[in-house]
Design an enzyme around this catalytic site. Structure first.
Site, mmCIF file in Angstrom:
data_model
loop_
_atom_site.group_PDB
_atom_site.id
_atom_site.type_symbol
_atom_site.label_atom_id
_atom_site.label_comp_id
_atom_site.label_asym_id
_atom_site.label_seq_id
_atom_site.Cartn_x
_atom_site.Cartn_y
_atom_site.Cartn_z
ATOM 1 N N SER A 79 1.541 -5.439 1.788
ATOM 2 C CA SER A 79 1.077 -4.312 0.975
ATOM 3 C C SER A 79 -0.335 -4.480 0.415
ATOM 4 C CB SER A 79 2.050 -4.048 -0.182
ATOM 5 O OG SER A 79 3.189 -3.354 0.296
ATOM 6 N N LYS A 217 -4.238 -6.160 -6.038
ATOM 7 C CA LYS A 217 -3.119 -5.613 -5.267
ATOM 8 C C LYS A 217 -2.307 -6.757 -4.700
ATOM 9 C CE LYS A 217 -0.408 -2.612 -3.673
ATOM 10 N NZ LYS A 217 0.657 -3.601 -3.990
ATOM 11 N N THR A 218 -1.016 -6.705 -4.950
ATOM 12 C CA THR A 218 -0.089 -7.684 -4.392
ATOM 13 C C THR A 218 0.377 -7.236 -3.008
ATOM 14 O OG1 THR A 218 1.768 -6.576 -5.459
ATOM 15 C CG2 THR A 218 0.785 -8.440 -6.639
ATOM 16 N N GLY A 219 1.016 -8.158 -2.323
ATOM 17 C CA GLY A 219 1.672 -7.861 -1.053
ATOM 18 C C GLY A 219 2.761 -8.884 -0.827
#
Length: 269
Positions: A79, A217-219
């Site tokens: 993500s 932003k994480t993923g």
């Protein structure tokens, strides 16, 4: 004879000055010189987990790295690709703006917060994959490939399906490449309109305090939580730091590793 000596002295002085100038330019740091690199001692922070962190001070161009070998290894972005996906979607008008809402299709997914209507901005914040998958289909294979190529995103391979290629599939990118991509976004040096880049940077705000603002932003690889990302940058009154972290674990784990490092580096008060 006196005039000849005077001329000789002047000639010698001119040659000396000329050589001094040449040497000065020859040994002066070039504008294209590589930024200095430093190794981060983060073994205790990473708690023996496999991971890497790249941190760059955009004011001084100093780069700090933990686990340099892994920092160059490519992994699926998961993500964290939402940053690039949002830029492309806005640029090609697959969505009008960050407020455009897509209606929930009624399919119950992993996280309750996903199971409702979302805007581009809220889907970024809550990492609602279905919204960005729908937008990727609207962008289409041709436009998506064109922009992934133009921004030099990792291996640029989107053959894994227009709505799945970034999810444990064909697209892969390293932490070094993620940091370079984010740096270009910060400096608005990507092939998008300024308005598009400003919008996405605003959407990425993850924590806003008096002393700093974190855009991130994480993923996470949802199949087994065996890969987590946290990419972005932090603004302080002393400058801007770009970061890219991946680790064996969730995106939340990668985020915590990043924040702990920023605190140790005294970037966060």
């Amino acid at each position: 004879m006196l005039q000849m000596n005077k001329k000789n002295r002047l000639s010698a002085a001119f040659i000396f000055i000329f050589l001094a100038v040449v040497c000065l330019f020859a040994y002066s740091p070039s504008a294209d010189a590589k930024p200095s690199s430093h190794r981060l001692e983060l073994e205790q922070t990473f708690r023996k987990s496999h991971g890497t962190l790249v941190l760059k001070n955009l004011k001084t161009d100093q780069v700090y790295t933990f686990n340099s070998g892994r920092s160059k290894q490519r992994f699926t972005p998961e993500s964290s690709f939402k940053v690039a996906n949002a830029l492309i979607g806005l640029e090609v008008k697959a969505v009008a703006d960050e407020y455009e809402v897509k209606r929930w299709d009624g399919i119950v997914r992993e996280f309750p917060v996903w199971n409702r209507d979302h805007s581009l901005a809220s889907a970024m914040r809550e990492s609602a994959i279905w919204y960005y998958q729908a937008m990727a289909r609207d962008i289409g294979q041709e436009q998506m490939q064109k922009y992934v190529n133009r921004i030099h995103y990792g291996n640029r391979d989107i053959t894994g399906g227009i709505d799945t290629f970034w999810l444990n599939s064909s697209l892969k990118i390293s932490a070094v490449e993620q940091a370079e991509f984010i740096e270009k976004l910060v400096e608005e040096n990507l092939p998008f309109q300024k308005k598009t880049m400003k919008t996405v940077k605003r959407m990425m705000i993850d924590d806003e305090q008096d002393e700093y603002t974190i855009h991130g932003k994480t993923g996470s690889r949802l199949s087994d939580m065996g890969l987590g990302w946290y990419v972005g940058y932090v603004e302080t009154d002393k400058g801007i730091w770009v970061f890219a972290t991946n680790a064996a674990g969730s995106g939340a784990f990668a985020k915590q590793l990043t924040l702990t490092t920023l605190e140790k580096m005294k970037i966060l008060n």
